[in-house]
Design a protein around this motif. Structure first.
Motif, mmCIF file in Angstrom:
data_model
loop_
_atom_site.group_PDB
_atom_site.id
_atom_site.type_symbol
_atom_site.label_atom_id
_atom_site.label_comp_id
_atom_site.label_asym_id
_atom_site.label_seq_id
_atom_site.Cartn_x
_atom_site.Cartn_y
_atom_site.Cartn_z
ATOM 1 N N GLY A 144 3.254 -3.126 1.346
ATOM 2 C CA GLY A 144 2.501 -2.059 0.695
ATOM 3 C C GLY A 144 3.374 -0.978 0.100
ATOM 4 N N HIS A 173 4.222 8.010 2.301
ATOM 5 C CA HIS A 173 3.133 7.063 2.037
ATOM 6 C C HIS A 173 1.755 7.744 2.114
ATOM 7 C CE1 HIS A 173 2.052 2.536 2.308
ATOM 8 N NE2 HIS A 173 1.104 3.210 1.687
ATOM 9 N N HIS A 181 -1.024 8.434 -0.895
ATOM 10 C CA HIS A 181 -2.466 8.142 -0.850
ATOM 11 C C HIS A 181 -3.258 9.391 -1.204
ATOM 12 C CE1 HIS A 181 -3.083 4.191 1.539
ATOM 13 N NE2 HIS A 181 -1.867 4.170 1.044
ATOM 14 N N CYS A 227 -4.909 -0.531 2.900
ATOM 15 C CA CYS A 227 -3.451 -0.455 3.045
ATOM 16 C C CYS A 227 -3.025 -1.000 4.397
ATOM 17 C CB CYS A 227 -3.002 1.004 2.907
ATOM 18 S SG CYS A 227 -1.233 1.232 3.075
ATOM 19 N N HIS A 254 0.499 5.168 8.843
ATOM 20 C CA HIS A 254 0.302 6.488 8.231
ATOM 21 C C HIS A 254 0.344 7.555 9.314
ATOM 22 C CE1 HIS A 254 -0.919 5.561 4.032
ATOM 23 N NE2 HIS A 254 -1.059 4.353 4.557
HETATM 24 ZN ZN LIG Z 1 -0.715 2.407 1.158
#
Ligand SMILES: [Zn+2]
Length: 389
Positions: free
Chosen positions: A42, A100, A104, A196, A200
């Protein structure tokens, strides 16, 4: 098949059992029964860390008949069957998650406000890039960046879910996949819903900051270079150090350095103009004195820092008076630029002989050659004055 612990991004240390260890070039591929190391995916690189005292440089995922297996790239072999303690490099992982989750957040806001879609994302060593299928204006990007940073101050939750196929069908989310089950959804409360696979941070506050560094046209859309959290802080510090150095060199306040550089450029332009006027005057004087002295066989005149046009003008004037050759030479030490002219000697034929005698390079036409010499002033003068016997 490796049991995936990396779904829970807070697991940075865990115990596992070594299932396999195989030499692969200079490294060893270690497979564990379970792993919290995130394998590249990703747009996010694979985790690094330690399995016991073996250094894990990277983590990758491979498909096997039994399912997905996580390979840990180790600098040492580890005995199969042994129970091991594993540690992920915490700061590296944090920086990647900040970038990341920040991506988003920013993309979700851009998508929501202007409808552009993210078509590429990569966390690199220098920065994070995000590719859009459209071209937002500077103002739109600045506005979205501001909203992203407000969302950070609101410390909104970031949650991971695997909705059932019915829920998924009715869910409006980015990166819509053809899959109908086991789709991992990352939700930033109130800002973004996106499929995803990567770890995170658990809330927007942990992103720290979202900063757009620059953007450019890319494949018909836009590539945005951005940095979040600790990477943004590092970038700020690097740029601040530069601003301080420039500020001190120019004796200008940090917020005034652009004005100070513009002023400096103006001063340089004025000095260049002034120097050129002096040189033009010098060139005119040389031409006048050549005319006054009258005809000669060969002549070599030295001058300082004249430009190409001034040298050519002098060479043209010299050629009118020369029975043989005329040379105007600029420079010092053993490094000189020359222009040689003649109306009677074919200089194109002679350029090799002249250059090889004076360590030179260059060429030109039958009537004028130019280039550089690597010889002393005296050697140049005596060779050219006596040229052709
Ligand atoms: Zn992602």
């Amino acid at each position: 098949m490796t049991v995936k612990l990396f779904d829970n991004s807070s697991i940075l240390e865990f115990d596992a059992t070594v299932v396999s260890c195989e030499k692969n070039k200079k490294e060893y591929d270690i497979i564990l029964d379970k792993s919290a190391f995130f394998p590249e995916g990703g747009g996010q690189p694979g985790d690094s860390g330690y399995i016991e005292n073996a250094r894990i440089s990277d983590t990758k995922e491979i498909k096997t008949d039994e399912g997905l297996v996580v390979l840990h790239k180790s600098d040492k072999p580890i005995e199969v069957g042994s129970n091991v303690h594993c540690r992920i490099d915490e700061e590296t992982r944090l920086r990647r998650m900040q970038n990341h989750s920040g991506e988003h957040l920013l993309t979700g806001i851009i998508h929501g406000k202007y409808g552009y879609t993210n078509v590429g994302f990569h966390i690199g060593s220098a920065d994070t890039t995000l590719d859009l299928d459209g071209t937002p204006t500077d103002q739109q990007l600045a506005e979205c960046e501001f909203i992203a940073n407000k969302a950070i101050s609101e410390d909104k939750s970031i949650t991971i879910t695997y909705p059932d196929s019915e829920t998924l069908k009715n869910l409006d989310y980015r990166s819509k996949l053809d899959l109908t089950e086991n789709v991992r959804i990352v939700t930033i409360d109130g800002y973004d819903v996106c499929a995803c696979c990567a770890p995170h941070v658990s809330s927007t506050g942990k992103i720290g900051m979202v900063k757009v560094i620059s953007h450019e046209s890319y494949k018909g859309g836009t590539r945005i270079h951005m940095l979040c959290g600790l990477d943004a802080l590092d970038d700020y510090n690097k740029k601040l150090a530069n601003v301080k150095a420039i500020s001190s060199a120019l004796s200008a306040k940090p917020e005034k350095i652009a004005d100070a550089v513009a002023k400096l450029q103006e001063e340089v332009a004025n000095l260049r103009k002034f120097a050129n006027e002096i040189n033009q005057q010098k060139a005119n004087e040389i031409i006048e004195s050549l005319k006054k002295e009258g005809e000669f066989k060969n002549k070599c005149v030295f001058a300082n820092s004249l430009d190409r046009k001034q040298l050519t003008d002098i060479a043209n004037a010299g050629a009118e008076l020369a029975g043989g050759i005329f040379a105007i030479v600029c420079g010092e030490g053993e490094n000189y630029n020359y222009v040689i002219s003649s109306k009677s000697v074919n200089l194109r034929d002679k350029s090799k002989e002249i250059n090889s005698a004076l360590g030179g390079k260059g060429g030109g036409s039958n009537t004028m050659i130019q280039g550089s010499f690597n010889a002393s002033r005296q050697a140049i003068s005596s060779f050219l004055e006596n040229f052709g016997g």
